[in-house]
Design a protein around this motif. Structure first.
Motif, PDB file in Angstrom:
ATOM      1  N   ILE A  29       0.825  -1.208   0.000  1.00 35.40           N
ATOM      2  CA  ILE A  29       0.000   0.000   0.000  1.00 35.40           C
ATOM      3  C   ILE A  29       0.864   1.265   0.000  1.00 35.40           C
ATOM      4  O   ILE A  29       1.813   1.379   0.763  1.00 35.40           O
ATOM      5  CB  ILE A  29      -0.931  -0.008   1.243  1.00 35.40           C
ATOM      6  N   LEU A  30       0.498   2.187  -0.890  1.00 33.21           N
ATOM      7  CA  LEU A  30       1.213   3.469  -0.986  1.00 33.21           C
ATOM      8  C   LEU A  30       0.304   4.589  -0.470  1.00 33.21           C
ATOM      9  O   LEU A  30      -0.922   4.430  -0.458  1.00 33.21           O
ATOM     10  CB  LEU A  30       1.575   3.738  -2.454  1.00 33.21           C
ATOM     11  N   GLY A 242      -4.457   3.909   2.020  1.00 34.78           N
ATOM     12  CA  GLY A 242      -3.676   4.213   0.817  1.00 34.78           C
ATOM     13  C   GLY A 242      -4.141   3.428  -0.407  1.00 34.78           C
ATOM     14  O   GLY A 242      -5.178   2.764  -0.373  1.00 34.78           O
ATOM     15  N   ILE A 243      -3.375   3.509  -1.490  1.00 34.67           N
ATOM     16  CA  ILE A 243      -3.743   2.809  -2.724  1.00 34.67           C
ATOM     17  C   ILE A 243      -2.772   1.644  -2.963  1.00 34.67           C
ATOM     18  O   ILE A 243      -1.610   1.727  -2.567  1.00 34.67           O
ATOM     19  CB  ILE A 243      -3.698   3.751  -3.954  1.00 34.67           C
ATOM     20  N   PRO A 247      -3.039  -2.546  -9.116  1.00 34.62           N
ATOM     21  CA  PRO A 247      -2.692  -1.967 -10.410  1.00 34.62           C
ATOM     22  C   PRO A 247      -2.528  -0.433 -10.375  1.00 34.62           C
ATOM     23  O   PRO A 247      -1.995   0.138 -11.313  1.00 34.62           O
ATOM     24  CB  PRO A 247      -3.899  -2.325 -11.269  1.00 34.62           C
ATOM     25  N   ASN A 248      -2.982   0.236  -9.289  1.00 28.26           N
ATOM     26  CA  ASN A 248      -3.084   1.706  -9.335  1.00 28.26           C
ATOM     27  C   ASN A 248      -1.785   2.419  -9.696  1.00 28.26           C
ATOM     28  O   ASN A 248      -1.712   3.145 -10.679  1.00 28.26           O
ATOM     29  CB  ASN A 248      -3.600   2.234  -7.992  1.00 28.26           C
ATOM     30  N   PHE A 249      -0.730   2.193  -8.861  1.00 29.43           N
ATOM     31  CA  PHE A 249       0.462   3.002  -9.104  1.00 29.43           C
ATOM     32  C   PHE A 249       1.276   2.492 -10.293  1.00 29.43           C
ATOM     33  O   PHE A 249       1.979   3.267 -10.946  1.00 29.43           O
ATOM     34  CB  PHE A 249       1.326   3.102  -7.844  1.00 29.43           C
ATOM     35  N   VAL A 250       1.145   1.192 -10.583  1.00 31.31           N
ATOM     36  CA  VAL A 250       1.876   0.648 -11.740  1.00 31.31           C
ATOM     37  C   VAL A 250       1.444   1.382 -13.015  1.00 31.31           C
ATOM     38  O   VAL A 250       2.255   1.655 -13.898  1.00 31.31           O
ATOM     39  CB  VAL A 250       1.642  -0.881 -11.843  1.00 31.31           C
ATOM     40  N   LEU A 251       0.149   1.759 -13.097  1.00 31.73           N
ATOM     41  CA  LEU A 251      -0.327   2.482 -14.280  1.00 31.73           C
ATOM     42  C   LEU A 251       0.347   3.854 -14.370  1.00 31.73           C
ATOM     43  O   LEU A 251       0.743   4.294 -15.454  1.00 31.73           O
ATOM     44  CB  LEU A 251      -1.848   2.633 -14.238  1.00 31.73           C
ATOM     45  N   ASP A 252       0.495   4.516 -13.215  1.00 31.31           N
ATOM     46  CA  ASP A 252       1.198   5.821 -13.202  1.00 31.31           C
ATOM     47  C   ASP A 252       2.645   5.629 -13.647  1.00 31.31           C
ATOM     48  O   ASP A 252       3.187   6.418 -14.423  1.00 31.31           O
ATOM     49  CB  ASP A 252       1.220   6.401 -11.778  1.00 31.31           C
ATOM     50  N   ASP A 253       3.276   4.554 -13.123  1.00 33.11           N
ATOM     51  CA  ASP A 253       4.665   4.266 -13.500  1.00 33.11           C
ATOM     52  C   ASP A 253       4.780   4.057 -15.010  1.00 33.11           C
ATOM     53  O   ASP A 253       5.685   4.571 -15.660  1.00 33.11           O
ATOM     54  CB  ASP A 253       5.148   2.985 -12.792  1.00 33.11           C
ATOM     55  N   LEU A 254       3.813   3.291 -15.563  1.00 32.69           N
ATOM     56  CA  LEU A 254       3.868   2.992 -17.006  1.00 32.69           C
ATOM     57  C   LEU A 254       3.712   4.265 -17.831  1.00 32.69           C
ATOM     58  O   LEU A 254       4.385   4.441 -18.851  1.00 32.69           O
ATOM     59  CB  LEU A 254       2.784   1.981 -17.382  1.00 32.69           C
ATOM     60  N   ARG A 255       2.860   5.180 -17.360  1.00 34.27           N
ATOM     61  CA  ARG A 255       2.691   6.447 -18.085  1.00 34.27           C
ATOM     62  C   ARG A 255       4.011   7.231 -18.085  1.00 34.27           C
ATOM     63  O   ARG A 255       4.457   7.728 -19.115  1.00 34.27           O
ATOM     64  CB  ARG A 255       1.585   7.272 -17.421  1.00 34.27           C
TER      65      ARG A 255
END
Ligand code: HEM
Length: 367
Positions: A29-30, A242-243, A247-255
């Motif tokens: 969790i972040l 937290g989130i 999949p949440n932050f991995v999508l931000d990372d991929l962007r």
């Protein structure tokens, strides 16, 4: 689908992959307020892997011999199918990686993420910065061009300013009195074996420390509700509300990685020689000193500092002092406040330092 499930089941029985994935991905969790700057670390991981893979491919045709190195690089550019693409990704990628490193460092600096208990994240990160610079410096010599040869001559020469051991250190770095074939041998070994291995190990340590302390919550906006400190005890890895990382932050990372790749490809396709002065296209000649030999952009401030002082030892000592201060910053700046606007002394010093670095770099470029 059924086949994939069967394969995953097979692996799960043997190594418990589902439990690992839950713990490290979906249940990692972040903080809810996390922002895009936090994906710079993943961009750097990606950039490092890209450097390793493109470097391995270059090794198939590159010959680390002073008589053949320049020719082998020319052949990679002109004859090997897609050799130019691999080489350009590697050479431009090294510059882009340093840029990403500086952005990552500035973001953790201004968000105060280096503070207690993240001192080890900072110290391992800072060592990584030094090693990435060292790997770039050693890689610069490998094409054995005029630029490679003379930039390495100037860079190794600066160690001469160190009293007593200076001349021995220069000879040790070069493997002979002057830059020559033995220098190529040791820089090649450092570039492809020693430094990447140490960088890999340090990235592992950096990630371990980040996972153990948990990522810091940004000092802006809504306050993070986590209460890590209970008296003197620190509760690791907790960010209630937290989130999930996946999949949440991995999508931000991929962007962020996609933006990084777009910038890299824009340079490779539209301005491939942005980081290549004309001496990079002439084979090394120890008897002809080019009129203007300059290091890569991120060493320009160091180069200009050395040139500014008539005594090189003063320039070298100033740089050593600034680097040591930065490396030990979390042990000097010990206050709890992390919001940049609530740290006026820090803001004045860091913005002043940054402007000085940019100013010296521009001066080095124009001089
Ligand atoms: C190859 C080089 C590096 C890699 C692959 C890397 C990777 C990462 C990753 C994946 C994270 C977690 C996500 C994030 O906050 O971005 C992180 C956090 C961090 N990094 Fe790096 N990093 C590198 C270099 C550096 C440098 C040069 C510094 C500073 C001198 C640094 C200091 C930190 C700190 C203090 C954190 C913790 C941030 C927080 O908890 O909020 N890193 N790094």
């Amino acid at each position: 689908m059924a086949v994939i499930k069967k394969v995953v089941d097979w692996i799960d029985v043997r190594i418990g992959i589902r439990e690992v994935a839950e713990k490290e991905l979906t249940e990692y969790i972040l903080p809810r307020t996390i922002n895009a700057w936090y994906s710079m670390g993943s961009v750097l991981l990606f950039a490092f892997v890209l450097q390793v893979v493109s470097g391995m491919l270059l090794l198939i045709y590159y010959v680390p011999d002073a008589d053949k190195a320049f020719k082998s690089v020319t052949a990679i550019m002109n004859d090997v199918p897609y050799g130019w693409l691999i080489r350009m990704c590697h050479a431009v990628g090294s510059n882009m990686m340093v840029l990403a490193l500086l952005l990552h460092m500035l973001s953790v600096l201004f968000m105060g993420s280096y503070k207690k208990p993240r001192e080890l994240n900072w110290v391992t990160g800072f060592t990584l910065l030094a090693l990435v610079q060292a790997i770039s410096l050693t890689g610069y010599l490998l094409p054995w061009s005029q630029l490679s040869f003379w930039a390495t001559t100037v860079a190794t020469n600066s160690a001469n300013a160190i009293p007593v051991v200076g001349p021995y250190l220069v000879e040790f770095l070069r493997g002979s009195k002057l830059v020559g074939p033995p220098t190529l041998g040791r820089f090649f070994a450092l570039h492809v074996a020693f430094i990447p291995a140490v960088i890999g190990a340090l990235i592992g340590a950096h990630l371990f420390f980040i996972k153990r302390t948990g990522i810091s919550a940004p000092p802006f906006g809504q306050k993070d509700s986590s209460n890590h400190w209970q008296g003197d005890r620190y509760r690791h890895e907790e960010h209630p509300g937290g989130i999930p990382f996946f999949p949440n932050f991995v999508l931000d990372d991929l962007r962020s990685i996609a933006i990084y790749m777009a910038c890299l490809m824009a340079v490779v396709f539209f301005d491939p020689y942005l980081f290549f002065p004309k001496d990079a296209f002439i084979p090394a000649n120890p008897f002809v000193t080019p009129a203007h030999i300059k290091p890569e952009w991120y060493f320009l401030a160091n180069y200009q500092t050395l040139k500014t002082f008539s005594n090189e030892l003063i320039g070298l000592s100033l740089q050593g002092a600034a680097m040591t201060f930065l490396a030990l910053l979390p042990f000097v700046d010990r206050g709890n406040e992390r919001h940049p606007l609530k740290r006026p002394l820090f803001m004045v010093c860091s913005l002043g330092g940054l402007l000085l670095w940019i100013g010296f770099s521009i001066w080095g470029h124009l001089s």
